[in-house]
Design a protein around this motif. Structure first.
Motif, short mmCIF file in Angstrom:
data_model
loop_
_atom_site.label_atom_id
_atom_site.label_comp_id
_atom_site.label_asym_id
_atom_site.label_seq_id
_atom_site.Cartn_x
_atom_site.Cartn_y
_atom_site.Cartn_z
N VAL A 49 33.96 20.93 -55.72
CA VAL A 49 33.31 19.92 -56.55
C VAL A 49 31.82 20.21 -56.70
N LEU A 50 31.27 21.03 -55.80
CA LEU A 50 29.85 21.42 -55.86
C LEU A 50 29.72 22.78 -56.53
N SER A 51 28.55 23.02 -57.11
CA SER A 51 28.29 24.33 -57.69
C SER A 51 28.02 25.32 -56.55
N GLU A 52 28.02 26.59 -56.88
CA GLU A 52 27.76 27.61 -55.85
C GLU A 52 26.38 27.41 -55.22
N GLY A 53 25.38 27.10 -56.06
CA GLY A 53 24.04 26.87 -55.54
C GLY A 53 23.99 25.65 -54.63
N GLU A 54 24.70 24.59 -55.01
CA GLU A 54 24.73 23.38 -54.19
C GLU A 54 25.42 23.65 -52.85
N ARG A 55 26.48 24.46 -52.87
CA ARG A 55 27.17 24.79 -51.62
C ARG A 55 26.26 25.60 -50.70
N ARG A 56 25.53 26.54 -51.28
CA ARG A 56 24.59 27.33 -50.46
C ARG A 56 23.53 26.45 -49.83
N ASP B 22 34.57 11.82 -24.63
CA ASP B 22 33.27 11.29 -25.06
C ASP B 22 33.31 10.87 -26.52
N PRO B 23 32.37 10.02 -26.94
CA PRO B 23 32.27 9.68 -28.37
C PRO B 23 32.01 10.94 -29.19
N VAL B 24 32.40 10.90 -30.44
CA VAL B 24 32.21 12.07 -31.31
C VAL B 24 30.72 12.41 -31.40
N GLU B 25 30.39 13.68 -31.18
CA GLU B 25 29.00 14.12 -31.21
C GLU B 25 28.58 14.46 -32.64
N ASP B 26 27.30 14.20 -32.94
CA ASP B 26 26.79 14.55 -34.26
C ASP B 26 26.93 16.05 -34.51
N ALA B 27 26.72 16.85 -33.47
CA ALA B 27 26.78 18.31 -33.63
C ALA B 27 28.17 18.75 -34.07
N SER B 28 29.21 18.19 -33.47
CA SER B 28 30.58 18.60 -33.83
C SER B 28 30.89 18.22 -35.27
N ILE B 29 30.36 17.08 -35.73
CA ILE B 29 30.56 16.68 -37.13
C ILE B 29 29.89 17.68 -38.06
N ALA B 30 28.66 18.07 -37.71
CA ALA B 30 27.92 19.02 -38.53
C ALA B 30 28.62 20.38 -38.57
N VAL B 31 29.13 20.83 -37.42
CA VAL B 31 29.82 22.12 -37.36
C VAL B 31 31.10 22.09 -38.19
N ALA B 32 31.85 20.99 -38.08
CA ALA B 32 33.08 20.87 -38.86
C ALA B 32 32.79 20.84 -40.35
N PHE B 33 31.75 20.09 -40.74
CA PHE B 33 31.36 20.01 -42.14
C PHE B 33 30.89 21.37 -42.63
N VAL C 258 25.05 24.36 -47.01
CA VAL C 258 25.26 25.20 -45.83
C VAL C 258 23.93 25.43 -45.11
N GLU C 259 22.86 25.66 -45.88
CA GLU C 259 21.55 25.87 -45.27
C GLU C 259 21.10 24.63 -44.50
N TRP C 260 21.29 23.46 -45.08
CA TRP C 260 20.91 22.22 -44.39
C TRP C 260 21.71 22.04 -43.10
N LEU C 261 23.00 22.27 -43.19
CA LEU C 261 23.86 22.09 -42.01
C LEU C 261 23.51 23.11 -40.92
N ASP C 262 23.19 24.33 -41.31
CA ASP C 262 22.77 25.32 -40.32
C ASP C 262 21.52 24.86 -39.57
N ARG C 263 20.60 24.21 -40.29
CA ARG C 263 19.40 23.68 -39.63
C ARG C 263 19.76 22.58 -38.64
N VAL C 264 20.65 21.69 -39.05
CA VAL C 264 21.07 20.60 -38.16
C VAL C 264 21.70 21.18 -36.90
N ILE C 265 22.62 22.15 -37.07
CA ILE C 265 23.31 22.73 -35.93
C ILE C 265 22.34 23.45 -35.01
#
Length: 236
Positions: free
Chosen positions: A216-223, A196-207, A226-233
């Motif tokens: 390259v990001l600060s600790e706060g930016e990484r947190r 199948d075509p690459v799913e958005d969910a698999s991209i979010a999980v991998a990211f 991660v919070e945004w990606l957890d919401r997407v997943i």
């Protein structure tokens, strides 16, 4: 005080090793306080002082054996990472090892699968961390379409269920294909379909798997990322 502590630790180790040997060679019926004391070259009161009763001794044995098993399993997983073994093949190897351990150590499995014991077992937590590391490697390849924690929970639930089902049947009636079938069933729930075509969910999980390592990001930016990606997943 140090000498007394060392002597107590040595006595405890002798008792646990003797009980583990009896359990492995002769089964749970052989693990009596009298026989364990004899095998350890000690008097029975030493067992009561250190473990309280036979149940306390069995619990200590279970933790000891499981800790050794998990240590060996962690070494295999680390080697697979260093050698760049395919994450899915490594996950399957870990699954097969877990099923074999549970089926060949029924008494220990029943002790360690007790929810009240699991939540306070350092060895059980270490085992979960090894499984989580294997799932994380799979997530970084983009093949995982559910959250890593959910994938870990699914594998743990499937593993306990598979071992319990196998142990509930006489050896001659056990389905040799059950473990493989259950593993494949879990994979169908957590993996993307390669056709199948690459799913958005698999991209979010991998990211999400890689996000904590983005220096390259600060600790706060990484947190925050991660919070945004957890919401997407979670919405998938």
């Amino acid at each position: 005080m140090t000498e007394t502590t060392d002597r107590r630790s040595d006595t405890r180790s002798r008792i646990v090793d003797a009980a583990a040997r009896l359990l492995r060679e002769q089964g749970p019926a052989a693990v009596t306080t009298r026989r364990v004391a004899e095998a350890a070259g000690l008097q029975a009161p030493a067992i009561y002082r250190l473990f309280g009763d036979k149940d306390g001794l069995l619990e200590a044995v279970a933790e000891h054996v499981m800790a050794g098993y998990v240590t060996a399993k962690a070494a295999v997983a680390a080697a697979a990472t260093a050698e760049e073994v395919d994450p899915l093949a490594d996950l399957r190897r870990g699954w097969n090892s877990q099923i074999e351990f549970g089926v060949t150590n029924p008494t220990l499995f029943r002790l360690l699968s007790d929810p009240e014991r699991v939540v306070r077992s350092p060895a059980a937590e270490s085992g979960r961390q090894v499984l989580a590391a294997r799932v994380h490697r799979l997530a970084t390849t983009g093949r995982l379409r559910v959250a890593e924690t959910l994938a870990v929970d699914l594998f743990q639930a499937a593993g306990v269920g598979t071992i319990t089902t196998l142990l509930a049947s006489p050896p001659e009636r056990r389905d040799p294909g059950l473990a493989d079938a259950m593993f494949e069933a879990v994979l169908r729930q957590i993996l993307t379909d390669a056709t199948d075509p690459v799913e958005d969910a698999s991209i979010a999980v991998a990211f999400r798997a890689l996000a904590p390592e983005l220096d390259v990001l600060s600790e706060g930016e990484r947190r925050l990322l991660v919070e945004w990606l957890d919401r997407v997943i979670a919405r998938r």
